[in-house]
Design a protein around this motif. Structure first.
Motif, PDB file in Angstrom:
ATOM      1  N   PHE A 144       0.812  -1.212   0.000  1.00 54.86           N
ATOM      2  CA  PHE A 144       0.000   0.000   0.000  1.00 54.86           C
ATOM      3  C   PHE A 144       0.854   1.275   0.000  1.00 54.86           C
ATOM      4  CE2 PHE A 144      -3.999  -2.072   2.041  1.00 54.86           C
ATOM      5  CZ  PHE A 144      -4.481  -2.408   0.788  1.00 54.86           C
ATOM      6  N   ALA A 179      -3.628   4.903  -0.056  1.00 52.21           N
ATOM      7  CA  ALA A 179      -3.609   3.915   1.033  1.00 52.21           C
ATOM      8  C   ALA A 179      -2.291   3.897   1.791  1.00 52.21           C
ATOM      9  CB  ALA A 179      -3.914   2.523   0.485  1.00 52.21           C
ATOM     10  N   ASP A 236      -9.357  -1.196  -3.419  1.00 54.74           N
ATOM     11  CA  ASP A 236      -7.957  -1.520  -3.127  1.00 54.74           C
ATOM     12  C   ASP A 236      -7.286  -2.341  -4.226  1.00 54.74           C
ATOM     13  OD1 ASP A 236      -8.032  -0.142  -0.721  1.00 54.74           O
ATOM     14  OD2 ASP A 236      -8.670  -1.888   0.416  1.00 54.74           O
TER      15      ASP A 236
END
Length: 130
Positions: free
Chosen positions: A20, A26, A73
């Motif tokens: 991330f 993120a 994500d």
């Protein structure tokens, strides 16, 4: 190069945290928040380099399994982008969500064309968020 694609084995917290860090959205997630994310993730795709077992792709969906799902994500390691791995993640997630009535995602304008190839369109409704 060969890849291992899994929809049954999540990455560990530490490797996902490192992964991330490659993103703008993120990179500030904590180990604790990633642990919670993984605990509640049921639909996902993980791609690893077959030779090194390194995590090189990840994506997940949040869904009730019937009416709504959100793709979220979706990340490909910067060194592996442009090899079709993002497409593979989307295809696998959409297979898992085959019976879901409506699937959403949030994306940057630069990626709009990428998602159009899978049938995504801009909604006519107003999207709101907190």
């Amino acid at each position: 190069m060969q890849y291992i694609v899994s929809t049954t084995k999540l990455p560990d917290t530490e490797e996902l945290k490192i992964f991330f860090l490659q993103t703008s959205w993120a990179k500030d997630r904590t180990i604790e928040s990633i642990q919670k994310l993984l605990k509640h993730t049921k639909i996902f795709v993980v791609i690893r380099n077959e030779d090194t077992n390194q995590l090189i792709g990840f994506g997940r969906a949040i869904s009730d399994g019937v009416f709504r799902a959100l793709l979220d994500d979706i990340v490909i390691d910067t060194k592996y982008r442009g090899n079709g791995l993002g497409k593979q993640i989307i295809r696998e997630l959409l297979k898992e969500l085959d019976e879901v009535e409506q699937i959403f995602l949030n994306t940057k304008p630069a990626l709009e064309e990428f998602y159009k190839q899978f049938g995504f369109t801009k909604p006519k409704a107003i999207t709101m968020s907190l």
